[in-house]
Design an enzyme around this catalytic site. Sequence first.
Site: not given
Length: 542
Positions: A254, A483, A511
Amino acid sequence: MHTRRSSPVSPAPSPTGPGARNRRPHRRRAGTLGSLLAVAALLASACTSGGPARSGSPAAEAALAALPQSTPTALTPYYEQKLTWRSCGVPGFQCTTMRAPLDYAKPQAGETRLAVARKKATGPGKRIGSLLVNPGGPGGSAIGYLQQYAGIGYPVDVRARYDMVAVDPRGVARSQPVECLDGREMDAYTQTDFTPDDAEETGKLIAAHKKFAEGCGADAPGLLRHVSTVEAARDMDILRALLGDEKLTYVGASYGTFLGATYAGLFPDRVGRLVLDGAMDPSLPARRLNLDQTAGFETAFQAFARDCVRQRDCPLGTKATDVGRNLKAFFGKLDARPIPTGDVDGRELGESLATTGVIAAMYDEGAWPQLRDALNAAMRENDGAGLLGLSDSYYEREAGGRYTNLMFANAAVNCLDLPPAFSTPDEVRKSLPAFSKASPVFGKGLAWATLNCAYWPVAPTGEPHRIEAKGASPIVVVGTTRDPATPYRWARALAAQLSSSRLLTYEGDGHTAYGRGSSCIDDTINAYLLRGTPPTEGKRCS
């Protein structure tokens, strides 16, 4: 933006409102999720068209410049300091503290102290070196992630050959954390109406953003100017040297992909094996990032809707096309009349907390059953406890009403890294049609959430830019097609920018991809980490 990496459900990136940079699902790790859009205009984890984005800004066309290969004399004391390792209180892990200059432009003018943890390679097999991990956020504790997941849950062969290492970035968790609001104040902030219907409600939202920003500024005015991603990346290079590694091996998820890519841009000659999972596109301005991420959450929500109507207990209808409309109508009822939750502090479930709870579950499809249960309880039994629990996990609200500093650090980094998405309420209003088109259910709230950086006490020091990292060893960029927080197009865009990238695609929901159950993804990344073999061009997994 909300690019977090942990999980919203149970042990979890991020917002102080509903949206922010990145999070990850709890199934594979514990820790925080990242922040939601609301906490800062960080929506820097979403989608583009496959190549570097063209924002019309000269800054977005510029590439991050590499630093000189030789270490400046003024930084020598930091690169040559000695680390003293001690027990952490967690079996198998050691901890230490490292020093870094507060301001790299003035290394002798002061320093900050950063918490570091490691778990030494367990063997068998020859030790390869150190593997640094970061779960995202910004604001997620890398040490918490290491001790609760990576250090015990990464593949056995990886942990056998690498010392597993984490550093909490400056301003985060154990590294002189930024603090902004106490528990009661944060409770009030998270319940602020992020979909104002009139001038009075808009004024209350602005006042909440200002109070949050003022609290951060009062806590650490000096540190607040030096929590940028560039500075955090430079801190990682000091740690690399102190660990005795010639090159950096790193897995970032991320927001951690932005941190890792920034390191590669600054130190391309020191790049070892880098995995950037759930990638962000550094070339996008905050407004585009937030809009892209809003669309990403809509994509994830539509996947949830299709799954929900196939289940007997779906409380949102029998047709996927009705799910969004029914949920939005439910949010409207909560806006007018919150429902009880049984919370010991008397919090009721209003529209903002409910929206955050739903968004939290979008990070991991494994949370969808829990979300259905929570929605059933709220919509059919007038019990908001389940959605409140999801929201609390997202914000990292602990027992007793205390919050970790995830949301505070998230805003501090995001508001420093990029100019704000919006500067005035009028700018937000003009953008509402675009955000509502991107997500009819979440768009309005996510647009208003991005206004927080407009009142930040410290001016931004970063700008959108491409990262090429010319001369770096092969870098693996991982993107998940559905995502919610870091749209797949962002992975394509980052891979197009990095000169030595290999894009690895996961056809799926949730994610990030590594450790989520795809043996194809895991085997490919493990081969890269253990043998240095990058994936073939265009490799796709399911």
